[in-house]
Design a protein around this motif. Structure first.
Motif, PDB file in Angstrom:
ATOM      1  N   MET A  81       0.843  -1.195   0.000  1.00  0.00           N
ATOM      2  CA  MET A  81       0.000   0.000   0.000  1.00  0.00           C
ATOM      3  C   MET A  81       0.884   1.254   0.000  1.00  0.00           C
ATOM      4  O   MET A  81       1.756   1.384   0.851  1.00  0.00           O
ATOM      5  N   PRO A  82       0.670   2.157  -0.957  1.00  0.00           N
ATOM      6  CA  PRO A  82       1.432   3.412  -0.936  1.00  0.00           C
ATOM      7  C   PRO A  82       1.159   4.178   0.364  1.00  0.00           C
ATOM      8  O   PRO A  82       0.033   4.213   0.852  1.00  0.00           O
ATOM      9  N   LYS A  83       2.181   4.785   0.905  1.00  0.00           N
ATOM     10  CA  LYS A  83       2.054   5.508   2.188  1.00  0.00           C
ATOM     11  C   LYS A  83       1.035   6.643   2.102  1.00  0.00           C
ATOM     12  O   LYS A  83       0.355   6.946   3.077  1.00  0.00           O
ATOM     13  N   LEU A 132      -2.927   8.960   4.175  1.00  0.00           N
ATOM     14  CA  LEU A 132      -3.485  10.312   4.135  1.00  0.00           C
ATOM     15  C   LEU A 132      -4.864  10.300   3.472  1.00  0.00           C
ATOM     16  O   LEU A 132      -5.787  10.973   3.942  1.00  0.00           O
ATOM     17  N   SER A 133      -5.012   9.510   2.410  1.00  0.00           N
ATOM     18  CA  SER A 133      -6.324   9.376   1.758  1.00  0.00           C
ATOM     19  C   SER A 133      -7.373   8.948   2.772  1.00  0.00           C
ATOM     20  O   SER A 133      -8.496   9.462   2.780  1.00  0.00           O
ATOM     21  N   PHE A 179      -8.986  13.515  -1.417  1.00  0.00           N
ATOM     22  CA  PHE A 179      -8.923  12.051  -1.449  1.00  0.00           C
ATOM     23  C   PHE A 179      -8.586  11.568  -2.849  1.00  0.00           C
ATOM     24  O   PHE A 179      -7.692  10.742  -3.036  1.00  0.00           O
ATOM     25  N   VAL A 180      -9.299  12.090  -3.838  1.00  0.00           N
ATOM     26  CA  VAL A 180      -9.056  11.679  -5.229  1.00  0.00           C
ATOM     27  C   VAL A 180      -7.619  12.013  -5.633  1.00  0.00           C
ATOM     28  O   VAL A 180      -6.929  11.205  -6.267  1.00  0.00           O
ATOM     29  N   LEU A 240      -1.935  10.221  -6.710  1.00  0.00           N
ATOM     30  CA  LEU A 240      -0.513  10.228  -6.355  1.00  0.00           C
ATOM     31  C   LEU A 240      -0.043   8.826  -5.952  1.00  0.00           C
ATOM     32  O   LEU A 240       1.070   8.419  -6.286  1.00  0.00           O
ATOM     33  N   GLY A 241      -0.889   8.091  -5.243  1.00  0.00           N
ATOM     34  CA  GLY A 241      -0.544   6.722  -4.868  1.00  0.00           C
ATOM     35  C   GLY A 241      -0.420   5.810  -6.082  1.00  0.00           C
ATOM     36  O   GLY A 241       0.512   5.002  -6.178  1.00  0.00           O
TER      37      GLY A 241
END
Length: 190
Positions: free
Chosen positions: A53-55, A59-60, A100-101, A106-107
């Motif tokens: 999972m991207p870090k 934040l999302s 969020f989007v 970015l992820g």
């Protein structure tokens, strides 16, 4: 007597849009249950490389949780006819949804740069499809928020019905809960 009973039952009827929303939520839930089940089945095959999972997805998660709270407060403000508070909360919810989007994008970009692509990674393909379809549902929610936002700030017509805000809020809470499910799912299976 019959008129009193008729009035009681008519007050308990569900708004048609809310009914449609609940049917859609049921369908979407089944779709994601199928997606995650397929992920589990495929992950037992040889050569499966799970996706980390991207870090930025942490934040999302914070952003969508906050937005769920702000849409609830917006609904309460609308019911209490606190127009200024309602407008600010709708604006904040919309910005959090857009955040969020953006963090999801970015992820995805981070994963792509790590060469986790559709061609190179079966697990990556599943991850992109599952989280991407969720992101599309969030975009649909953001569009609903933008409509509510436009109505809140419209000078031509004043809307006092809380039903659209309630329906958008239910949907927004649903995509929030769905994201929490997916987030935990990917943390546990990766």
């Amino acid at each position: 007597m019959q008129q009193v009973m008729s009035e009681r039952t008519s007050n308990k009827k569900m708004h048609p849009h809310k009914f449609t929303l609940w049917v859609a939520i049921g369908s979407i839930t089944m779709m994601f249950a199928g997606f995650t089940s397929a992920y589990i089945v495929k992950s037992n095959q040889a050569g499966w490389q799970p996706v980390q999972m991207p870090k930025i997805f942490f934040l999302s998660t914070v952003l969508i949780l906050l937005s769920s709270g702000t849409i609830y407060l917006a609904y309460r403000a609308m019911k209490n006819r606190e127009t200024g508070k309602y407008k600010n909360l709708v604006l904040l919810t919309t910005l959090l949804g857009l955040g969020f989007v953006a963090t999801q994008f970015l992820g995805f970009n981070e994963l792509w740069n790590q060469n986790i692509t559709f061609k190179e990674s079966v697990a990556g393909s599943f991850f992109y499809i599952i989280t991407g379809v969720h992101a599309l549902h969030v975009v649909g929610g953001v569009i609903a928020l933008l409509v509510i936002f436009a109505r809140a700030f419209s000078t031509k017509t004043k809307y006092y019905s809380s039903t659209p805000v309630e329906i958008a809020g239910i949907y927004w809470h649903f995509v929030d809960i769905l994201w929490i499910y997916l987030f935990v799912f990917f943390l546990l299976v990766s």
